[in-house]
Design a protein around this motif. Sequence first.
Motif, PDB file in Angstrom:
ATOM      1  N   GLU A 118      -4.234  -0.706  20.791  1.00  0.00           N
ATOM      2  CA  GLU A 118      -5.232  -1.574  20.199  1.00  0.00           C
ATOM      3  C   GLU A 118      -4.683  -2.255  18.953  1.00  0.00           C
ATOM      4  O   GLU A 118      -3.611  -1.924  18.460  1.00  0.00           O
ATOM      5  CB  GLU A 118      -6.479  -0.749  19.852  1.00  0.00           C
ATOM      6  CG  GLU A 118      -7.099  -0.053  21.060  1.00  0.00           C
ATOM      7  CD  GLU A 118      -7.514  -1.022  22.139  1.00  0.00           C
ATOM      8  OE1 GLU A 118      -7.884  -2.160  21.803  1.00  0.00           O
ATOM      9  OE2 GLU A 118      -7.454  -0.654  23.314  1.00  0.00           O
ATOM     10  N   THR A 119      -5.435  -3.200  18.418  1.00  0.00           N
ATOM     11  CA  THR A 119      -5.013  -3.942  17.238  1.00  0.00           C
ATOM     12  C   THR A 119      -4.710  -2.982  16.092  1.00  0.00           C
ATOM     13  O   THR A 119      -5.552  -2.161  15.733  1.00  0.00           O
ATOM     14  CB  THR A 119      -6.124  -4.906  16.788  1.00  0.00           C
ATOM     15  OG1 THR A 119      -6.472  -5.747  17.885  1.00  0.00           O
ATOM     16  CG2 THR A 119      -5.661  -5.751  15.619  1.00  0.00           C
ATOM     17  N   PRO A 120      -3.539  -3.044  15.480  1.00  0.00           N
ATOM     18  CA  PRO A 120      -3.150  -2.060  14.473  1.00  0.00           C
ATOM     19  C   PRO A 120      -3.653  -2.420  13.086  1.00  0.00           C
ATOM     20  O   PRO A 120      -4.013  -3.556  12.797  1.00  0.00           O
ATOM     21  CB  PRO A 120      -1.627  -2.140  14.504  1.00  0.00           C
ATOM     22  CG  PRO A 120      -1.373  -3.577  14.830  1.00  0.00           C
ATOM     23  CD  PRO A 120      -2.463  -3.980  15.788  1.00  0.00           C
ATOM     24  N   ASP A 121      -3.671  -1.421  12.247  1.00  0.00           N
ATOM     25  CA  ASP A 121      -3.893  -1.650  10.833  1.00  0.00           C
ATOM     26  C   ASP A 121      -2.773  -2.541  10.307  1.00  0.00           C
ATOM     27  O   ASP A 121      -1.616  -2.381  10.685  1.00  0.00           O
ATOM     28  CB  ASP A 121      -3.885  -0.287  10.123  1.00  0.00           C
ATOM     29  CG  ASP A 121      -4.060  -0.425   8.626  1.00  0.00           C
ATOM     30  OD1 ASP A 121      -5.200  -0.346   8.174  1.00  0.00           O
ATOM     31  OD2 ASP A 121      -3.037  -0.604   7.946  1.00  0.00           O
ATOM     32  N   LEU A 122      -3.093  -3.499   9.416  1.00  0.00           N
ATOM     33  CA  LEU A 122      -2.091  -4.448   8.942  1.00  0.00           C
ATOM     34  C   LEU A 122      -0.963  -3.748   8.194  1.00  0.00           C
ATOM     35  O   LEU A 122       0.193  -4.144   8.299  1.00  0.00           O
ATOM     36  CB  LEU A 122      -2.755  -5.501   8.052  1.00  0.00           C
ATOM     37  CG  LEU A 122      -3.685  -6.484   8.779  1.00  0.00           C
ATOM     38  CD1 LEU A 122      -4.307  -7.453   7.780  1.00  0.00           C
ATOM     39  CD2 LEU A 122      -2.924  -7.244   9.856  1.00  0.00           C
ATOM     40  N   ALA A 123      -1.302  -2.718   7.414  1.00  0.00           N
ATOM     41  CA  ALA A 123      -0.262  -1.990   6.687  1.00  0.00           C
ATOM     42  C   ALA A 123       0.693  -1.302   7.657  1.00  0.00           C
ATOM     43  O   ALA A 123       1.907  -1.264   7.448  1.00  0.00           O
ATOM     44  CB  ALA A 123      -0.890  -0.966   5.749  1.00  0.00           C
ATOM     45  N   LYS A 173       5.897   2.552   2.334  1.00  0.00           N
ATOM     46  CA  LYS A 173       4.653   1.801   2.535  1.00  0.00           C
ATOM     47  C   LYS A 173       3.656   2.624   3.343  1.00  0.00           C
ATOM     48  O   LYS A 173       2.458   2.644   3.061  1.00  0.00           O
ATOM     49  CB  LYS A 173       4.942   0.479   3.237  1.00  0.00           C
ATOM     50  CG  LYS A 173       3.724  -0.426   3.381  1.00  0.00           C
ATOM     51  CD  LYS A 173       4.098  -1.764   3.954  1.00  0.00           C
ATOM     52  CE  LYS A 173       2.911  -2.720   3.935  1.00  0.00           C
ATOM     53  NZ  LYS A 173       2.442  -3.028   2.573  1.00  0.00           N
ATOM     54  N   LEU A 174       4.184   3.319   4.338  1.00  0.00           N
ATOM     55  CA  LEU A 174       3.329   4.133   5.197  1.00  0.00           C
ATOM     56  C   LEU A 174       2.672   5.267   4.415  1.00  0.00           C
ATOM     57  O   LEU A 174       1.471   5.524   4.553  1.00  0.00           O
ATOM     58  CB  LEU A 174       4.179   4.707   6.338  1.00  0.00           C
ATOM     59  CG  LEU A 174       3.443   5.144   7.602  1.00  0.00           C
ATOM     60  CD1 LEU A 174       2.864   3.942   8.322  1.00  0.00           C
ATOM     61  CD2 LEU A 174       4.407   5.882   8.519  1.00  0.00           C
ATOM     62  N   THR A 175       3.459   5.941   3.591  1.00  0.00           N
ATOM     63  CA  THR A 175       2.924   7.076   2.845  1.00  0.00           C
ATOM     64  C   THR A 175       1.974   6.646   1.733  1.00  0.00           C
ATOM     65  O   THR A 175       1.129   7.442   1.297  1.00  0.00           O
ATOM     66  CB  THR A 175       4.075   7.901   2.232  1.00  0.00           C
ATOM     67  OG1 THR A 175       4.905   7.053   1.423  1.00  0.00           O
ATOM     68  CG2 THR A 175       4.919   8.532   3.320  1.00  0.00           C
ATOM     69  N   THR A 207      -0.203   4.172   2.053  1.00  0.00           N
ATOM     70  CA  THR A 207      -1.421   3.618   2.651  1.00  0.00           C
ATOM     71  C   THR A 207      -2.341   4.747   3.096  1.00  0.00           C
ATOM     72  O   THR A 207      -1.933   5.640   3.837  1.00  0.00           O
ATOM     73  CB  THR A 207      -1.058   2.728   3.854  1.00  0.00           C
ATOM     74  OG1 THR A 207      -0.133   1.718   3.428  1.00  0.00           O
ATOM     75  CG2 THR A 207      -2.300   2.063   4.425  1.00  0.00           C
ATOM     76  N   LYS A 208      -3.585   4.712   2.645  1.00  0.00           N
ATOM     77  CA  LYS A 208      -4.524   5.810   2.893  1.00  0.00           C
ATOM     78  C   LYS A 208      -5.490   5.526   4.040  1.00  0.00           C
ATOM     79  O   LYS A 208      -6.309   6.377   4.372  1.00  0.00           O
ATOM     80  CB  LYS A 208      -5.338   6.092   1.623  1.00  0.00           C
ATOM     81  CG  LYS A 208      -4.510   6.342   0.380  1.00  0.00           C
ATOM     82  CD  LYS A 208      -3.563   7.532   0.556  1.00  0.00           C
ATOM     83  CE  LYS A 208      -2.755   7.773  -0.725  1.00  0.00           C
ATOM     84  NZ  LYS A 208      -1.773   8.876  -0.531  1.00  0.00           N
ATOM     85  N   THR A 209      -5.413   4.348   4.644  1.00  0.00           N
ATOM     86  CA  THR A 209      -6.413   3.963   5.646  1.00  0.00           C
ATOM     87  C   THR A 209      -5.800   3.763   7.034  1.00  0.00           C
ATOM     88  O   THR A 209      -6.300   2.974   7.827  1.00  0.00           O
ATOM     89  CB  THR A 209      -7.120   2.656   5.218  1.00  0.00           C
ATOM     90  OG1 THR A 209      -6.134   1.623   5.060  1.00  0.00           O
ATOM     91  CG2 THR A 209      -7.868   2.857   3.910  1.00  0.00           C
ATOM     92  N   LEU A 210      -4.732   4.448   7.321  1.00  0.00           N
ATOM     93  CA  LEU A 210      -4.047   4.264   8.601  1.00  0.00           C
ATOM     94  C   LEU A 210      -4.825   4.911   9.745  1.00  0.00           C
ATOM     95  O   LEU A 210      -5.469   5.947   9.554  1.00  0.00           O
ATOM     96  CB  LEU A 210      -2.660   4.885   8.545  1.00  0.00           C
ATOM     97  CG  LEU A 210      -1.658   4.272   7.569  1.00  0.00           C
ATOM     98  CD1 LEU A 210      -0.401   5.126   7.526  1.00  0.00           C
ATOM     99  CD2 LEU A 210      -1.320   2.841   7.970  1.00  0.00           C
ATOM    100  N   PRO A 211      -4.756   4.337  10.955  1.00  0.00           N
ATOM    101  CA  PRO A 211      -5.273   5.036  12.139  1.00  0.00           C
ATOM    102  C   PRO A 211      -4.553   6.372  12.265  1.00  0.00           C
ATOM    103  O   PRO A 211      -3.325   6.427  12.154  1.00  0.00           O
ATOM    104  CB  PRO A 211      -4.915   4.096  13.297  1.00  0.00           C
ATOM    105  CG  PRO A 211      -4.705   2.753  12.666  1.00  0.00           C
ATOM    106  CD  PRO A 211      -4.170   3.022  11.296  1.00  0.00           C
ATOM    107  N   VAL A 212      -5.294   7.440  12.482  1.00  0.00           N
ATOM    108  CA  VAL A 212      -4.731   8.785  12.342  1.00  0.00           C
ATOM    109  C   VAL A 212      -3.547   9.022  13.278  1.00  0.00           C
ATOM    110  O   VAL A 212      -2.442   9.361  12.834  1.00  0.00           O
ATOM    111  CB  VAL A 212      -5.823   9.849  12.565  1.00  0.00           C
ATOM    112  CG1 VAL A 212      -5.190  11.255  12.504  1.00  0.00           C
ATOM    113  CG2 VAL A 212      -6.904   9.719  11.520  1.00  0.00           C
ATOM    114  N   ARG A 213      -3.734   8.852  14.586  1.00  0.00           N
ATOM    115  CA  ARG A 213      -2.661   9.167  15.528  1.00  0.00           C
ATOM    116  C   ARG A 213      -1.510   8.173  15.412  1.00  0.00           C
ATOM    117  O   ARG A 213      -0.336   8.559  15.393  1.00  0.00           O
ATOM    118  CB  ARG A 213      -3.202   9.189  16.968  1.00  0.00           C
ATOM    119  CG  ARG A 213      -3.912  10.493  17.298  1.00  0.00           C
ATOM    120  CD  ARG A 213      -4.493  10.514  18.694  1.00  0.00           C
ATOM    121  NE  ARG A 213      -3.514  10.504  19.772  1.00  0.00           N
ATOM    122  CZ  ARG A 213      -2.776  11.562  20.138  1.00  0.00           C
ATOM    123  NH1 ARG A 213      -2.888  12.708  19.477  1.00  0.00           N
ATOM    124  NH2 ARG A 213      -1.929  11.476  21.148  1.00  0.00           N
TER     125      ARG A 213
END
Length: 270
Positions: free
Chosen positions: A22-27, A46-48, A50-56
Amino acid sequence: MKKNWIYRLFIGIGLVFQLQGETPDLALEDSWKQASLFLFSDAYQKLTETKTLPVRQGAYAKAILLLNLQPKTESNVQQAAEILRHLITEKKDDEVGIASKYFLGRIAQIHQETPDPVLAEKIYRELIQEFPQSPLVEQVVIKLTLIRLYSNLTPLEIPKRLAEVEELGGLVKTPAAQVCYHLLLSDYIIRLGGNKETALAHLMAAEHAGIRRSTSRGDTYVRIGMLARELGKKAIAQTYFKKFTDEFQRDVRAFAVKTLLAELQSGGQK
């Protein structure tokens, strides 16, 4: 509105891994873009942050980036493996779960300090059995082929192993994967002095699948032409020598290939 998206991340040598969903989080998408430019540390940071990432998807991305951080450490590799195992435990049959198992196989095969080809083969065979329709199965077949062929084999074992991996060829369906698979087998057969008819068939199958890299395509034309000439298959040799001279006129081999082509067309063969 939901739409398809593709994550592209360069993993290892020559493999672009694609995961659709599905459409990913922009970060998260930005992190993959950085990773595709080999900026693994920047992507991981950048990944670490970002607090709003899709979990899986976020956990999967973290695991893959951990495998590529430099300098490479066994701690990072094992941390990645633990994340991937957790994702599989949560759900093994979605794209993330299947991809996670694939990379557990890659960890066993090449990433950990002491490779475990037996474990890697077990994982790959389970993937083929459980998810034969997954797009990743093509890469699994190629990796399994490498394990099965490039081990300590006696001369008597080689034909049996070749027949075994050729039975998996039906699972390789996309042109790019077919090229890789057939070139791998042809190279192996030629280097070991195996059946030249079989090697020629694999080379021609790779060419028919469509070799996009010009250098590899030119090499394949020459190899087909030379092997066909040696086997007395003049029509095939002429066809591929002609393909080479038409497409690679400025190649350093052009004059030699033109000479061979002229000999064949005149009915002679030295």
